[in-house]
Enzyme design. Structure first.
Site, PDB file in Angstrom:
ATOM      1  N   ASP A 323       0.865  -1.171   0.000  1.00 13.15           N
ATOM      2  CA  ASP A 323       0.000   0.000   0.000  1.00 13.15           C
ATOM      3  C   ASP A 323       0.907   1.228   0.000  1.00 13.15           C
ATOM      4  O   ASP A 323       2.050   1.166   0.447  1.00 13.15           O
ATOM      5  CB  ASP A 323      -0.875  -0.035   1.260  1.00 13.15           C
ATOM      6  CG  ASP A 323      -1.825   1.136   1.320  1.00 13.15           C
ATOM      7  OD1 ASP A 323      -2.401   1.470   0.275  1.00 13.15           O
ATOM      8  OD2 ASP A 323      -1.983   1.716   2.400  1.00 13.15           O
ATOM      9  N   ASP A 516      -0.837  -0.694   6.134  1.00 13.22           N
ATOM     10  CA  ASP A 516      -0.752  -0.016   7.428  1.00 13.22           C
ATOM     11  C   ASP A 516      -1.607  -0.693   8.481  1.00 13.22           C
ATOM     12  O   ASP A 516      -1.588  -0.294   9.651  1.00 13.22           O
ATOM     13  CB  ASP A 516      -1.115   1.463   7.309  1.00 13.22           C
ATOM     14  CG  ASP A 516      -2.525   1.680   6.784  1.00 13.22           C
ATOM     15  OD1 ASP A 516      -3.309   0.717   6.764  1.00 13.22           O
ATOM     16  OD2 ASP A 516      -2.845   2.818   6.402  1.00 13.22           O
ATOM     17  N   ASP A 520      -6.623  -2.156   5.589  1.00 11.60           N
ATOM     18  CA  ASP A 520      -6.165  -3.136   4.604  1.00 11.60           C
ATOM     19  C   ASP A 520      -6.435  -4.575   5.041  1.00 11.60           C
ATOM     20  O   ASP A 520      -5.847  -5.505   4.484  1.00 11.60           O
ATOM     21  CB  ASP A 520      -4.662  -2.958   4.348  1.00 11.60           C
ATOM     22  CG  ASP A 520      -4.347  -1.658   3.627  1.00 11.60           C
ATOM     23  OD1 ASP A 520      -5.080  -1.313   2.691  1.00 11.60           O
ATOM     24  OD2 ASP A 520      -3.382  -0.979   4.019  1.00 11.60           O
TER      25      ASP A 520
END
Length: 624
Positions: A323, A516, A520
């Site tokens: 990400d 993080d 997610d």
């Protein structure tokens, strides 16, 4: 060395001294006396092994190392080889003591590394500090943490400031500061100042409890090598016992049929030697110990691995998907460029900050922080937020319009297409264009270094997934040297993209997703290995991820892969070494070349060397 280990060591010393004395005494002419005297050191050092073997037979759990040692030593004594019988039991106990000490040392090291469980919490009662059990502290309580004490429960600082040592959690030696309003987590050590903290969680749900639970339960998820060794030992031990029986009976019977001296004693001795050599201690002990040490060493470095199966999977990773926000970037908007037209940069920032004075949007906050001065809101009126475009306000009698390209077009102001990594905020005053301000989500200090490190570690493809615009994403990817980038993705799109990448790899290769840990969770769960980055205090991360990196440094991904590869290298070194030596010595024992002394080396010596190799996994170097 604990009490039990000291007792075993005492027995070993007594048995060793007695055996040396008996070997030196001329007892060959007194066989009965010799037998009785040799039984003293034999039972001194081996009575517990014989007892365990008897209990195993009684409970129908016959085939284990205790049974092998009992049969081999009793057999050797029955053949009159008293010295070798006692020596086998003696050296076996030495090996067991060494193994026990090594495991204990590993556990103590890990316990010290993860010594973050608080013993008490200071609660103010009637103006006096009282030490209470952290389990008894309710959410919303005020606790006091003095210098040198651990923060017992997660919370928010409401008074005081201090420097916190987070090394036990993150592996980082650099302390962090805590001031009023900051969130702090349990397990950190207060190095200076007195903090008053309002708790936000119960002790059982706090960071320290979750970390300890994660490490303690890591051994329940076994890797393929561990499962293989467990199955191997269950099959291998009975096979070698029956092979030894066949070795003791078949050759003498064949010789007898052929009319040759059967040499029963010689073949039984070979069979007993075969049994001593075959003991699978080195494999059964060293492989789990290696993973245990690897998980402990990783914990010290701030990498929490939920099981040895994930260490195994990390070592075989070939694709790393990341990400962007919060993983490769700081996730905090900052003004990185001010481009003024016909006015000064300071005036442009002032007019922009005043127009945004009443907004709490992250971009508005970053503009006000960049201005850095108190704003006189009495000079601001007629504020109008235009959804998806920006804001319009009257500032000291001037109409200030702050927003994107769409806002500028709507008032007839033409702007150039600006290709820079960040969000462009255009500013018009009284219908005239006066420049733009660039706001960027800054890259983390070690992001570029992390990508280089991943490629050195054997990662074949690095991919970035983000919800940002393609223009911004492409610039970030080019700066970092990523192989592939996918932009303008919704959370569901990220899962779909990971599934596409999973379809392109082989079964032996593994895909890592690094996020993080807050939004997610679906992708972390779908990847072969979900890695939560910078997840101190994040419940979602600890629950959804397979590996939790306790600091906010992208290079920790490289560290995690490096630790896993070292651990797996040690595992396979021990497997190949132990099996190779065993097979060679078994062949030598079967043909009569190897005697009991070589058998002792094949069993105890190999185990000691394998255990020494295994505890190397506790040592973690810096992987860059």
């Amino acid at each position: 060395m604990n009490k039990k280990q000291k007792k075993v060591l005492t027995r070993i010393i007594i048995a060793s001294v007695l055996m040396i004395i008996l070997v030196l005494l001329p007892l060959e002419d007194y066989p009965l006396v010799r037998f009785i005297l040799f039984m003293v050191p034999y039972f001194t050092v081996g009575y517990d092994i014989l007892l365990k073997a008897f209990k195993g037979i009684k409970n129908k759990q016959v085939f284990d190392e205790n049974f092998l040692m009992a049969i081999a030593t009793v057999g050797a004594i029955a053949l009159g080889e008293y010295t070798e019988g006692v020596a086998v039991m003696l050296f076996y106990q030495i090996g067991e003591l060494f193994q026990s000490y090594a495991v204990g040392k590993s556990r103590r090291n890990i316990s010290q590394l993860m010594d973050i469980r608080p013993d008490f919490a200071n609660v103010m009662v009637d103006g006096v500090l009282e030490q209470v059990d952290p389990d008894d502290v309710e959410i919303g309580s005020e606790i006091v943490v003095q210098p040198g004490e651990k923060i017992p429960i997660d919370g928010v600082v409401i008074d005081g400031n201090a420097t916190l040592d987070t090394a036990a959690l993150t592996g980082e030696s650099v302390p962090r500061t805590a001031k009023i309003g900051d969130e702090v987590i349990s397990g950190c050590i207060n190095m200076s100042g007195v903090l008053t903290i309002r708790t936000t969680k119960e002790f059982g749900e706090s960071t320290v409890s979750k970390i300890l639970d994660l490490v303690e339960n890591a051994s329940s998820k076994k890797s393929k090598p561990e499962n293989f060794i467990s199955k191997f030992a269950r099959i291998y031990t009975p096979v070698v016992c029956y092979s030894a029986l066949a070795l003791a009976v078949i050759p003498p019977v064949v010789r007898l049929i052929m009319g040759i001296d059967p040499l029963w004693t010689q073949w039984v001795y070979r069979a007993l030697t075969f049994l001593v050599i075959s003991c699978p201690c080195a494999l059964v002990i060293s492989i789990p110990l290696t993973f245990f040490a690897g998980i402990g060493g990783a914990s010290r470095a701030g990498v929490l691995v939920k099981g040895s199966n994930y260490l195994d999977a990390l070592s075989r990773s070939k694709i790393v998907v990341m990400d962007k926000t919060g993983t490769l970037t700081k996730g905090v908007f900052e003004v990185t460029k001010v481009q003024a037209v016909d006015i000064s940069e300071e005036e442009l920032l002032e007019m922009t900050a005043m127009a945004e004075a009443f907004s709490n949007h992250p971009i508005s906050r970053s503009l006000k922080e960049a201005y850095g001065k108190p704003i006189d809101t009495s000079l601001v009126s007629d504020v109008e937020e235009i959804s998806g475009h920006g804001v319009k306000a009257n500032v000291s009698g001037k109409v200030v319009q702050v927003g994107n390209e769409k806002l500028m077009n709507s008032i007839g102001v033409q702007v150039e297409d600006i290709v820079e990594p960040g969000t462009v905020i255009h500013v018009a005053i009284d219908g005239k264009y006066h420049g733009y301000i660039l706001i960027s989500d800054m890259l983390k200090e070690h992001s570029k270094e992390a990508i280089i490190g991943l490629k050195r570690a054997g990662i074949s493809k690095t991919v970035m997934l983000t919800g940002d615009s393609k223009k911004v994403a492409d610039l970030v990817a080019a700066d970092l040297g990523l192989d592939e980038v996918c932009a303008e993705l919704l959370p569901g799109d990220k899962v779909s993209k990971v599934e596409e990448l999973l379809a392109t790899k082989t079964d032996k290769e593994q895909l890592i997703f690094v996020g993080d840990g807050i939004n997610d969770a679906p992708v972390l769960s779908r990847a072969d290995i979900g890695v939560a980055m910078g997840a101190l205090g994040s419940d979602a991360a600890i629950e959804a991820a397979d590996v939790v990196l306790m600091d906010d440094d992208p290079s920790s991904i490289v560290k995690a892969i490096g630790i896993s590869k070292k651990c797996m290298r040690i595992v396979y070194e021990n497997i190949y070494f132990a099996i190779g030596i065993k097979v060679a010595c078994l062949i030598l024992g079967a043909v009569g070349i190897a005697n009991m002394w070589i058998a002792i080396f094949a069993d105890v010596g190999v185990m000691v060397l394998a255990v020494l190799n295994a505890i190397r996994a506790l040592s973690v170097k810096k992987y860059k």
